[in-house]
Every structure is written in structure tokens, then in C-alpha cells.
Design a protein around this motif. Structure first.
Motif, PDB file in Angstrom:
ATOM      1  N   GLY A  63       0.772  -1.143  -0.236  1.00 43.62           N
ATOM      2  CA  GLY A  63      -0.016   0.027  -0.108  1.00 43.62           C
ATOM      3  C   GLY A  63       0.928   1.190  -0.018  1.00 43.62           C
ATOM      4  O   GLY A  63       0.539   2.447  -0.686  1.00 43.62           O
ATOM      5  N   GLU A  64       1.905   1.320   0.413  1.00 41.09           N
ATOM      6  CA  GLU A  64       2.910   2.474   0.552  1.00 41.09           C
ATOM      7  C   GLU A  64       3.230   2.848  -0.740  1.00 41.09           C
ATOM      8  O   GLU A  64       3.574   3.761  -1.260  1.00 41.09           O
ATOM      9  CB  GLU A  64       4.116   2.031   1.594  1.00 41.09           C
ATOM     10  CG  GLU A  64       3.906   2.201   2.907  1.00 41.09           C
ATOM     11  CD  GLU A  64       4.873   1.846   3.733  1.00 41.09           C
ATOM     12  OE1 GLU A  64       4.740   1.850   5.017  1.00 41.09           O
ATOM     13  OE2 GLU A  64       6.070   1.439   3.288  1.00 41.09           O
ATOM     14  N   ALA A  65       3.419   1.549  -1.653  1.00 38.65           N
ATOM     15  CA  ALA A  65       3.914   1.956  -3.129  1.00 38.65           C
ATOM     16  C   ALA A  65       2.643   2.340  -3.835  1.00 38.65           C
ATOM     17  O   ALA A  65       2.827   3.305  -4.520  1.00 38.65           O
ATOM     18  CB  ALA A  65       4.350   0.762  -3.603  1.00 38.65           C
ATOM     19  N   LEU A  66       1.464   1.986  -3.571  1.00 36.97           N
ATOM     20  CA  LEU A  66       0.103   2.444  -4.196  1.00 36.97           C
ATOM     21  C   LEU A  66      -0.031   3.995  -3.797  1.00 36.97           C
ATOM     22  O   LEU A  66      -0.455   4.954  -4.673  1.00 36.97           O
ATOM     23  CB  LEU A  66      -0.889   1.867  -3.825  1.00 36.97           C
ATOM     24  CG  LEU A  66      -0.911   0.248  -4.532  1.00 36.97           C
ATOM     25  CD1 LEU A  66      -2.256  -0.591  -4.340  1.00 36.97           C
ATOM     26  CD2 LEU A  66      -0.398  -0.041  -5.954  1.00 36.97           C
ATOM     27  N   LYS A  67       0.350   4.297  -2.564  1.00 39.58           N
ATOM     28  CA  LYS A  67       0.288   5.552  -2.034  1.00 39.58           C
ATOM     29  C   LYS A  67       1.261   6.539  -2.711  1.00 39.58           C
ATOM     30  O   LYS A  67       0.874   7.855  -3.065  1.00 39.58           O
ATOM     31  CB  LYS A  67       0.179   5.799  -0.628  1.00 39.58           C
ATOM     32  CG  LYS A  67       0.173   7.200   0.008  1.00 39.58           C
ATOM     33  CD  LYS A  67       0.160   7.093   1.451  1.00 39.58           C
ATOM     34  CE  LYS A  67      -0.297   8.693   2.201  1.00 39.58           C
ATOM     35  NZ  LYS A  67       0.133   8.564   3.568  1.00 39.58           N
ATOM     36  N   ALA A  68       2.331   6.185  -3.056  1.00 43.83           N
ATOM     37  CA  ALA A  68       3.504   6.843  -3.692  1.00 43.83           C
ATOM     38  C   ALA A  68       3.290   6.851  -5.204  1.00 43.83           C
ATOM     39  O   ALA A  68       3.558   8.141  -5.872  1.00 43.83           O
ATOM     40  CB  ALA A  68       4.947   6.109  -3.632  1.00 43.83           C
ATOM     41  N   ALA A  69       2.435   6.107  -5.659  1.00 48.83           N
ATOM     42  CA  ALA A  69       2.279   5.917  -7.188  1.00 48.83           C
ATOM     43  C   ALA A  69       0.772   5.697  -7.416  1.00 48.83           C
ATOM     44  O   ALA A  69       0.629   4.472  -8.019  1.00 48.83           O
ATOM     45  CB  ALA A  69       3.226   5.209  -7.989  1.00 48.83           C
ATOM     46  N   PRO A  70      -0.117   6.501  -7.165  1.00 42.70           N
ATOM     47  CA  PRO A  70      -1.575   6.273  -7.023  1.00 42.70           C
ATOM     48  C   PRO A  70      -1.963   5.932  -8.509  1.00 42.70           C
ATOM     49  O   PRO A  70      -3.162   5.225  -8.463  1.00 42.70           O
ATOM     50  CB  PRO A  70      -2.183   7.365  -6.513  1.00 42.70           C
ATOM     51  CG  PRO A  70      -1.344   8.655  -6.661  1.00 42.70           C
ATOM     52  CD  PRO A  70       0.097   8.180  -6.609  1.00 42.70           C
ATOM     53  N   GLY A  71      -1.642   6.161  -9.563  1.00 42.16           N
ATOM     54  CA  GLY A  71      -1.888   5.736 -10.809  1.00 42.16           C
ATOM     55  C   GLY A  71      -1.674   4.246 -11.270  1.00 42.16           C
ATOM     56  O   GLY A  71      -2.351   3.664 -12.201  1.00 42.16           O
ATOM     57  N   LEU A  72      -1.093   3.664 -10.132  1.00 49.14           N
ATOM     58  CA  LEU A  72      -1.098   2.218 -10.365  1.00 49.14           C
ATOM     59  C   LEU A  72      -2.183   1.545 -10.111  1.00 49.14           C
ATOM     60  O   LEU A  72      -2.492   0.336 -10.823  1.00 49.14           O
ATOM     61  CB  LEU A  72       0.293   1.453  -9.521  1.00 49.14           C
ATOM     62  CG  LEU A  72       1.773   2.187  -9.781  1.00 49.14           C
ATOM     63  CD1 LEU A  72       2.530   1.526  -8.906  1.00 49.14           C
ATOM     64  CD2 LEU A  72       1.984   1.504 -11.304  1.00 49.14           C
ATOM     65  N   ARG A  73      -3.083   1.929  -9.199  1.00 48.22           N
ATOM     66  CA  ARG A  73      -4.231   1.079  -8.806  1.00 48.22           C
ATOM     67  C   ARG A  73      -5.002   0.921  -9.782  1.00 48.22           C
ATOM     68  O   ARG A  73      -5.509  -0.255  -9.896  1.00 48.22           O
ATOM     69  CB  ARG A  73      -4.900   1.934  -7.735  1.00 48.22           C
ATOM     70  CG  ARG A  73      -6.299   1.536  -7.155  1.00 48.22           C
ATOM     71  CD  ARG A  73      -5.947   0.100  -6.704  1.00 48.22           C
ATOM     72  NE  ARG A  73      -7.577  -0.690  -6.269  1.00 48.22           N
ATOM     73  CZ  ARG A  73      -7.817  -1.599  -6.867  1.00 48.22           C
ATOM     74  NH1 ARG A  73      -7.098  -1.840  -7.938  1.00 48.22           N
ATOM     75  NH2 ARG A  73      -8.995  -2.225  -6.380  1.00 48.22           N
ATOM     76  N   ASP A  74      -5.176   1.568 -10.953  1.00 44.59           N
ATOM     77  CA  ASP A  74      -6.407   1.515 -11.752  1.00 44.59           C
ATOM     78  C   ASP A  74      -5.881   0.631 -12.857  1.00 44.59           C
ATOM     79  O   ASP A  74      -6.596   0.122 -13.843  1.00 44.59           O
ATOM     80  CB  ASP A  74      -6.760   2.747 -12.621  1.00 44.59           C
ATOM     81  CG  ASP A  74      -7.288   3.678 -11.664  1.00 44.59           C
ATOM     82  OD1 ASP A  74      -8.098   3.230 -10.658  1.00 44.59           O
ATOM     83  OD2 ASP A  74      -7.250   5.067 -11.892  1.00 44.59           O
TER      84      ASP A  74
END
Length: 296
Positions: A63-74
Motif C-alpha cells: 500500500g505504501e507503494a500505491l500511495k507513492a504512485a496512485p496511478g498504479l491502482r487503476d
């Protein structure tokens, strides 16, 4: 990028990245972001978690990685599991046990959403069959959390065919995550993979490399299997890892094998299995080596 496949409106990439050991990979946030990007570049868009992985830390690291690069989630599907109460420093249960109660499943789903910095989980699995599960009550919990937009799809892990059927009759399940490898083949005979074909609910497969035993164990079964697989892999010009994934993928239930490595090269070897056309004789040669006898 490899195409995802849809069953009952649910999609996973053909190979799924497992995050069980992410806490052992010793990657900083930037390195975790890059690891996710590389997996996505290979066509691996589905990421398998559980609340208890890494001593309850694995989801938060991802989750820390997704917070740092939120565009990855989609660009991905987030899969997680709950239902095991595992003793830990901050969770002083008397013993490890299972819990599929409404309050516990809700609490763990909401904690996973916070850990992963996500608004919705694509798939949540009940991690192990809870002998005290009230199937109707658990199905109501599934329905409520889906209606609230917190979980898109539900499944189970390590459930027998009858346990799957009991819950499935109350709420649709999209997968059963099972163990299968050339060293652990009970799913071929216990009805779970037959049920997956019957319901067209593609199984997820954990430990397709038998937890590394395929490469390192010196017991008689592992030695037989490694010798046979080495011969087949050499003839086909592929690695043992690729062959093991191809062996799993050959099953007509159309399984989604899960990787367990932080090495991008291992993910690449797993994806290479999608290009392997393993014939029935090679598949059965590996089965025979594992069993230690010919087919009946």
C-alpha cells in the motif's frame, strides 16, 4: 501485455503475483513501486495478498507503494484474504484460529482497504474453511460489503468442494485458491478442480513450485520429479520454473498460478509458461514421476 480473462464478469491476469514474502524482500518504497511497474509491464496485473502475510505487514508495504504512485491502482486487480486469527505481538490470541463472523470479516476488509490505500478490493477470499462458519450469515456479510462498494467479488481459499458448494449456494464465489504442483497433486483427485470446471470458476493456484522444494528437496519424490522435469525442460528449451507453471496451466480448469518471488526474472519465467504447449505425455510423465508408479 497479456489479456486478462473474464469469468462471471471477474478478471485476473493469467499469472498472479503473490506478495506473501514481500516483507522479506527488503525493498524501499521506490523499489516496490518499480517492482510493481515491472510486473505490470510483463502482463501481470493481479496481486495476491492476505491480511496475515508478513506478520500482518505485507499489505501495508504494498500500500505504501500505491500511495507513492496512485496511478498504479487503476492498472491492477487487488486480491486479499481474511479469516485467520494468527497470534502476533499485537494480537495475543490464546491460539491461532479461524473466524468468519460478520464483525471480523468486516473489520479485516476495512483494515485491508486502509493498508492498501484503496477504495475497493477486487476480490476477497475466506482464507481457510472455518468449521464454525454460518454460511447464510457470511453470505449476508458478503452482500452488504459488496453493496457498500468495498468488495467487488468474493471467493475462498483451501476449501473442499463441499465447503465451496455450501457457501456458493448462498452467494456466488468466483474462485477457490488451491495448492497444486508436481509435488502436491491432491487437488487433482479431491473434487475441487472438477468443481471448478463444472462451475467455470477458474481456480487460483498457490505454491506451484512446492515452496521451492521442486529445486532443493532431496527426498525420493522430489528427486524423481526433478530428474523427469529436467529432461522435459531441456528438450523444450525452457527452465524448470517455466515447466512447473506450464504443468499447472495445462489443467482444463484454466487455473491462475500465483508466483511467490520478488525476482522479476522469476515472474518472467512464469509468464513464459503461457507460450508452452505441453503435451499430454509430458504432463503424465511428470505425474508418474511424482506418484512413483504408472497410471492405474
Amino acid at each position: 501485455m497479456a489479456n486478462t480473462t473474464a469469468v462471471h464478469g471477474f478478471e485476473l491476469s493469467p499469472i498472479v503475483a503473490g506478495l506473501w514474502r514481500i516483507a522479506d524482500w527488503n525493498l524501499d518504497v521506490r523499489q516496490r513501486v518499480r517492482w510493481i511497474e515491472q510486473a505490470l509491464e510483463l502482463g501481470i496485473t493481479s496481486f495476491d495478498h492476505a491480511d496475515i502475510y508478513g506478520g500482518y505487514r505485507a499489505e501495508a508495504l504494498f500500500g505504501e507503494a500505491l500511495k507513492a504512485a496512485p496511478g498504479l491502482r487503476d492498472r491492477m486487480q487487488l486480491v486479499t484474504k481474511c479469516g485467520i486469527r494468527l497470534r502476533a505481538a499485537e494480537k495475543p490470541y490464546r491460539i491461532n484460529h479461524y473466524d468468519s463472523s460478520a464483525a471480523y470479516v468486516r473489520a479485516q476488509v476495512e483494515q485491508s482497504l486502509r493498508n492498501l490505500h484503496a477504495e475497493q478490493l477486487d476480490l476477497v477470499l475466506i482464507h481457510r474453511p472455518d468449521y464454525l462458519m454460518d454460511a447464510a450469515a457470511l453470505a449476508d456479510t458478503f452482500t452488504t460489503l459488496t453493496r457498500e462498494g468495498k468488495v467487488a467479488h468474493w471467493g475462498v481459499s483451501n476449501h473442499s468442494s463441499s465447503q465451496f458448494a455450501l457457501l456458493h449456494q448462498h452467494h456466488p464465489l468466483v474462485t477457490n485458491q488451491l495448492e497444486l504442483s508436481p509435488l502436491q497433486m491432491s487437488a487433482l483427485d479431491d473434487g475441487t478442480l472438477d468443481q471448478a470446471q463444472q462451475l467455470r470458476a477458474r481456480p487460483m493456484i498457490w505454491s506451484p513450485l512446492a515452496g521451492g522444494r521442486l529445486f532443493t528437496s532431496d527426498d525420493a519424490q522430489a528427486l524423481r520429479v526433478r530428474a523427469e522435469m529436467s529432461a522435459v525442460a531441456s528438450r523444450l528449451g525452457i527452465s524448470l520454473t517455466t515447466l512447473a507453471f506450464a504443468w499447472v496451466l495445462r489443467h482444463p480448469s484454466r487455473p491462475h498460478p500465483i508466483t511467490g518471488s520478488g525476482r522479476i526474472e522469476s515472474l518472467r519465467e512464469a509468464m513464459a509458461a503461457l507460450e508452452v504447449q505441453l503435451d499430454a505425455q509430458d504432463w503424465y510423465a511428470i505425474w508418474v514421476a511424482s506418484k512413483g508408479h504408472g497410471v492405474p
